[in-house]
Design an enzyme around this catalytic site. Sequence first.
Site, PDB file in Angstrom:
ATOM      1  N   ILE A 160       1.578   0.825   3.048  1.00  0.00           N
ATOM      2  CA  ILE A 160       1.110   1.391   3.644  1.00  0.00           C
ATOM      3  C   ILE A 160       1.774   2.866   3.615  1.00  0.00           C
ATOM      4  O   ILE A 160       2.908   2.854   2.771  1.00  0.00           O
ATOM      5  CB  ILE A 160       1.824   1.062   5.362  1.00  0.00           C
ATOM      6  CG1 ILE A 160       1.245   0.078   5.377  1.00  0.00           C
ATOM      7  CG2 ILE A 160       2.097   2.577   6.298  1.00  0.00           C
ATOM      8  CD1 ILE A 160       1.569  -0.695   6.919  1.00  0.00           C
TER       9      ILE A 160
ATOM     10  N   LYS B  93      10.808   0.608   0.393  1.00  0.00           N
ATOM     11  CA  LYS B  93      10.431   1.081  -1.375  1.00  0.00           C
ATOM     12  C   LYS B  93      11.364   0.676  -1.830  1.00  0.00           C
ATOM     13  O   LYS B  93      11.857   0.649  -2.852  1.00  0.00           O
ATOM     14  CB  LYS B  93      10.294   2.040  -1.629  1.00  0.00           C
ATOM     15  CG  LYS B  93       8.792   2.484  -1.009  1.00  0.00           C
ATOM     16  CD  LYS B  93       7.036   1.870  -1.559  1.00  0.00           C
ATOM     17  CE  LYS B  93       6.115   2.379  -1.373  1.00  0.00           C
ATOM     18  NZ  LYS B  93       5.368   1.613  -1.531  1.00  0.00           N
TER      19      LYS B  93
ATOM     20  N   TYR C 167       9.813   2.962   6.152  1.00  0.00           N
ATOM     21  CA  TYR C 167       9.451   3.956   4.729  1.00  0.00           C
ATOM     22  C   TYR C 167       9.826   3.624   3.284  1.00  0.00           C
ATOM     23  O   TYR C 167       9.653   3.029   2.642  1.00  0.00           O
ATOM     24  CB  TYR C 167       7.668   4.255   4.718  1.00  0.00           C
ATOM     25  CG  TYR C 167       7.349   4.844   3.812  1.00  0.00           C
ATOM     26  CD1 TYR C 167       6.203   4.081   3.012  1.00  0.00           C
ATOM     27  CD2 TYR C 167       7.624   5.656   2.448  1.00  0.00           C
ATOM     28  CE1 TYR C 167       6.084   3.959   1.771  1.00  0.00           C
ATOM     29  CE2 TYR C 167       7.167   6.232   1.559  1.00  0.00           C
ATOM     30  CZ  TYR C 167       6.060   5.441   0.530  1.00  0.00           C
ATOM     31  OH  TYR C 167       5.132   5.617  -0.330  1.00  0.00           O
TER      32      TYR C 167
HETATM   33  N1  LIG Z   1       0.271   8.989  -2.739  1.00  0.00           N
HETATM   34  C1  LIG Z   1       1.877   9.730  -2.988  1.00  0.00           C
HETATM   35  O1  LIG Z   1       2.178  10.623  -3.072  1.00  0.00           O
HETATM   36  C2  LIG Z   1       2.618   8.056  -3.216  1.00  0.00           C
HETATM   37  C3  LIG Z   1       4.445   8.674  -3.434  1.00  0.00           C
HETATM   38  C4  LIG Z   1       4.818   8.240  -3.077  1.00  0.00           C
HETATM   39  C5  LIG Z   1       4.352   6.881  -3.461  1.00  0.00           C
HETATM   40  N2  LIG Z   1       3.213   5.914  -3.330  1.00  0.00           N
HETATM   41  C6  LIG Z   1       3.168   4.795  -2.725  1.00  0.00           C
HETATM   42  O2  LIG Z   1       1.311   4.432  -3.983  1.00  0.00           O
HETATM   43  C7  LIG Z   1       0.532   3.758  -3.441  1.00  0.00           C
HETATM   44  C8  LIG Z   1      -0.568   3.752  -2.990  1.00  0.00           C
HETATM   45  O3  LIG Z   1      -0.976   5.336  -1.866  1.00  0.00           O
HETATM   46  P1  LIG Z   1      -2.336   6.205  -1.832  1.00  0.00           P
HETATM   47  O4  LIG Z   1      -1.613   7.695  -1.580  1.00  0.00           O
HETATM   48  O5  LIG Z   1      -2.580   5.853  -2.761  1.00  0.00           O
HETATM   49  O6  LIG Z   1      -2.100   5.025  -0.116  1.00  0.00           O
HETATM   50  P2  LIG Z   1      -4.073   4.984   0.080  1.00  0.00           P
HETATM   51  O7  LIG Z   1      -3.066   4.595   1.450  1.00  0.00           O
HETATM   52  O8  LIG Z   1      -5.098   6.069  -0.015  1.00  0.00           O
HETATM   53  O9  LIG Z   1      -3.401   3.308  -0.395  1.00  0.00           O
HETATM   54  C9  LIG Z   1      -3.180   1.700   0.177  1.00  0.00           C
HETATM   55  C10 LIG Z   1      -4.287   0.766  -0.188  1.00  0.00           C
HETATM   56  O10 LIG Z   1      -3.676   0.228  -0.468  1.00  0.00           O
HETATM   57  C11 LIG Z   1      -4.881  -0.936   0.417  1.00  0.00           C
HETATM   58  N3  LIG Z   1      -4.314  -2.167   1.109  1.00  0.00           N
HETATM   59  C12 LIG Z   1      -3.273  -1.794   2.486  1.00  0.00           C
HETATM   60  N4  LIG Z   1      -2.538  -3.329   2.591  1.00  0.00           N
HETATM   61  C13 LIG Z   1      -3.022  -3.473   1.779  1.00  0.00           C
HETATM   62  C14 LIG Z   1      -3.515  -5.103   2.270  1.00  0.00           C
HETATM   63  N5  LIG Z   1      -2.536  -5.866   2.228  1.00  0.00           N
HETATM   64  N6  LIG Z   1      -4.307  -6.204   0.906  1.00  0.00           N
HETATM   65  C15 LIG Z   1      -4.863  -5.009  -0.082  1.00  0.00           C
HETATM   66  N7  LIG Z   1      -5.419  -4.049   0.315  1.00  0.00           N
HETATM   67  C16 LIG Z   1      -4.299  -2.874   0.701  1.00  0.00           C
HETATM   68  C17 LIG Z   1      -5.392  -0.251   1.182  1.00  0.00           C
HETATM   69  O11 LIG Z   1      -6.438  -0.137   1.789  1.00  0.00           O
HETATM   70  C18 LIG Z   1      -5.553   1.030   0.944  1.00  0.00           C
HETATM   71  O12 LIG Z   1      -6.610   1.426  -0.011  1.00  0.00           O
HETATM   72  C19 LIG Z   1       1.278   3.115  -2.389  1.00  0.00           C
HETATM   73  O13 LIG Z   1       1.958   1.670  -2.006  1.00  0.00           O
HETATM   74  C20 LIG Z   1       2.284   4.673  -1.781  1.00  0.00           C
HETATM   75  O14 LIG Z   1       3.310   4.578  -0.392  1.00  0.00           O
HETATM   76  C21 LIG Z   1       2.050   7.013  -2.509  1.00  0.00           C
END
Ligand SMILES: NC(=O)c1ccc[n+]([C@@H]2O[C@H](COP(=O)([O-])OP(=O)(O)OC[C@H]3O[C@@H](n4cnc5c(N)ncnc54)[C@H](O)[C@@H]3O)[C@@H](O)[C@H]2O)c1
Length: 279
Positions: free
Chosen positions: A79, A148, A144
């Site tokens: 998430i 992390k 959240y």
């Molecule tokens: N995008 C950013 O700026 C950012 C910044 C810091 C950290 N992150 C981290 O990077 C990662 C990806 O972020 P994002 O922006 O692509 O988020 P996103 O919500 O677009 O993608 C997350 C994916 O994880 C999948 N998922 C969730 N629960 C699951 C489960 N139980 N089993 C299998 N798949 C599952 C979802 O279906 C989704 O496709 C996350 O962990 C997020 O916390 C992202």
Amino acid sequence: MTEPQPARRGRIALTGAAGSLARDIIPHLRRCGYELVCLDQAEPADPMGCEWVIGSIHDADRLREAFAGCAAVVHLAGIPLEASWEEISRTNIDGTQAVLEAARAADVPKAVLASSIHATGYTPVPAEGDLLPDDVPVRPNTFYGVSKAAVEALGSLYADRHGLDVVCLRIASRFARPENERMLSTWLSPADAGRLFEAALSEAAKGFRIVWGVSRNTRGYLSPDGGRAIGFFPEDDAEAYAGELPADAAGAAQGSEWDRRCIGGVFSSPEPPMFSPRA
Ligand SMILES: NC(=O)c1ccc[n+]([C@@H]2O[C@H](COP(=O)([O-])OP(=O)(O)OC[C@H]3O[C@@H](n4cnc5c(N)ncnc54)[C@H](O)[C@@H]3O)[C@@H](O)[C@H]2O)c1
């Protein structure tokens, strides 16, 4: 004439592969020569030429299937914003433990974990010219952020107890372009996100490491040292967009109080942006 093919670099499993960050990095890693096996509970909008396993990170059988024969696991599933403690702890903490345990059981030697700036989001914005080290102590600003910090702690445990190489990427603001004044300091461009994960998968990234995921922003305050040590040399600078912040961010463009106070910006306020699942 056929296109020259990149040198083959081995098989990598990617969780959360249908998400938005994965869409940035999958084409880059494929160009680097990696064979990707992608896992997500959601069907991908575009399979991007990869093999897919549709299932949850809570399903040990699906993880075993996806991780067999892999040289590394890149764990993105989770998430990505604030949510209830029950949802966050189940998906981001229990889910990461399940992924690391499955990696260990499958003899996968490396894990790259998506951490976040919000693991330490209450850290004050440093004085001009000062840089925050990659491993600045955790100071979470949300459930959240706590999750992390736990992701990093689990990575440290699996590195020390089981000898996995674990790279925790403290991703700052991964957006197509900077959307407010804070992101002029914290932006990670899509292209630099690809370079970041390429470096984390390289031979240079051994042992346990915490590395900022941020571009080479003129106004940046997150140290580039951890990235340089693993061969991450970002090329983009948010300053190129400083004159083009969206008009509706006029207030934010002046810098909100939270953006000036804490590196987590508005996430550190009592009402952080909440996660709403895709329909
Ligand atoms: N995008 C950013 O700026 C950012 C910044 C810091 C950290 N992150 C981290 O990077 C990662 C990806 O972020 P994002 O922006 O692509 O988020 P996103 O919500 O677009 O993608 C997350 C994916 O994880 C999948 N998922 C969730 N629960 C699951 C489960 N139980 N089993 C299998 N798949 C599952 C979802 O279906 C989704 O496709 C996350 O962990 C997020 O916390 C992202």
